[in-house]
Design a protein around this motif. Structure first.
Motif, PDB file in Angstrom:
ATOM      1  N   TYR A  18     -13.693 -11.193  42.059  1.00 58.90           N
ATOM      2  CA  TYR A  18     -14.029 -12.553  42.102  1.00 58.90           C
ATOM      3  C   TYR A  18     -15.259 -12.649  41.033  1.00 58.90           C
ATOM      4  O   TYR A  18     -15.347 -13.543  40.391  1.00 58.90           O
ATOM      5  N   THR A  48     -13.888 -13.097  37.845  1.00 59.53           N
ATOM      6  CA  THR A  48     -13.350 -14.329  37.794  1.00 59.53           C
ATOM      7  C   THR A  48     -14.372 -15.546  37.328  1.00 59.53           C
ATOM      8  O   THR A  48     -14.290 -16.381  36.515  1.00 59.53           O
ATOM      9  N   GLY A  49     -15.480 -15.281  37.989  1.00 58.96           N
ATOM     10  CA  GLY A  49     -16.382 -16.388  38.020  1.00 58.96           C
ATOM     11  C   GLY A  49     -17.322 -16.051  36.849  1.00 58.96           C
ATOM     12  O   GLY A  49     -17.493 -17.369  36.178  1.00 58.96           O
ATOM     13  N   GLY A 104     -16.052 -15.259  33.946  1.00 58.35           N
ATOM     14  CA  GLY A 104     -15.222 -15.855  32.984  1.00 58.35           C
ATOM     15  C   GLY A 104     -15.042 -17.429  33.003  1.00 58.35           C
ATOM     16  O   GLY A 104     -15.095 -17.892  31.872  1.00 58.35           O
ATOM     17  N   VAL A 105     -15.191 -17.788  34.205  1.00 59.84           N
ATOM     18  CA  VAL A 105     -15.127 -19.223  34.259  1.00 59.84           C
ATOM     19  C   VAL A 105     -16.373 -19.984  33.762  1.00 59.84           C
ATOM     20  O   VAL A 105     -16.475 -20.861  32.818  1.00 59.84           O
ATOM     21  N   ILE A 106     -17.677 -19.329  33.907  1.00 60.37           N
ATOM     22  CA  ILE A 106     -18.962 -19.849  33.371  1.00 60.37           C
ATOM     23  C   ILE A 106     -18.662 -19.549  32.080  1.00 60.37           C
ATOM     24  O   ILE A 106     -19.386 -20.506  31.090  1.00 60.37           O
ATOM     25  N   LEU A 110     -16.392 -19.527  29.834  1.00 59.04           N
ATOM     26  CA  LEU A 110     -15.435 -20.241  29.241  1.00 59.04           C
ATOM     27  C   LEU A 110     -16.223 -21.787  29.193  1.00 59.04           C
ATOM     28  O   LEU A 110     -16.016 -22.408  27.997  1.00 59.04           O
ATOM     29  N   LEU A 111     -16.819 -22.335  30.170  1.00 60.69           N
ATOM     30  CA  LEU A 111     -17.542 -23.667  30.147  1.00 60.69           C
ATOM     31  C   LEU A 111     -18.562 -23.610  29.191  1.00 60.69           C
ATOM     32  O   LEU A 111     -18.756 -24.533  28.562  1.00 60.69           O
TER      33      LEU A 111
END
Length: 86
Positions: A5, A8-9, A11-13, A15-16
């Motif tokens: 997790y 994943t978090g 990676g999302v941040i 990418l943003l």
């Protein structure tokens, strides 16, 4: 499982931040110093700066609505001539 997790978090941040950085660099209305400073802010304060700047510039890019005419002028529905010839 918990590490999954986290990645994943992260990676999302990341990418943003990357998307907002590219949007900032492509803007024509900012000077080079402003672009660099805002991209640095996006990466120093990852989630809040990215979302905040994205929302700010999204509101700036919305097309302005054309105001409807208000008052003045004549209207075909009004009859100001009473026919008396005065």
């Amino acid at each position: 499982m918990e590490l999954k997790y986290f990645y994943t978090g992260f990676g999302v941040i990341a990418l943003l931040n990357l998307i907002v950085s590219v949007l900032l660099i492509k803007r024509d209305d900012l000077e080079v110093f402003q672009k660099v400073a805002q991209v640095i802010l996006v990466w120093l304060i990852p989630l809040f700066a990215a979302v905040g700047l994205w929302l700010f510039y999204r509101s700036q890019d919305k097309p302005k609505s054309i105001p409807k005419s208000f008052g003045g002028g004549t209207s075909s529905g009004t009859n100001t001539h009473n026919g008396s010839g005065l």
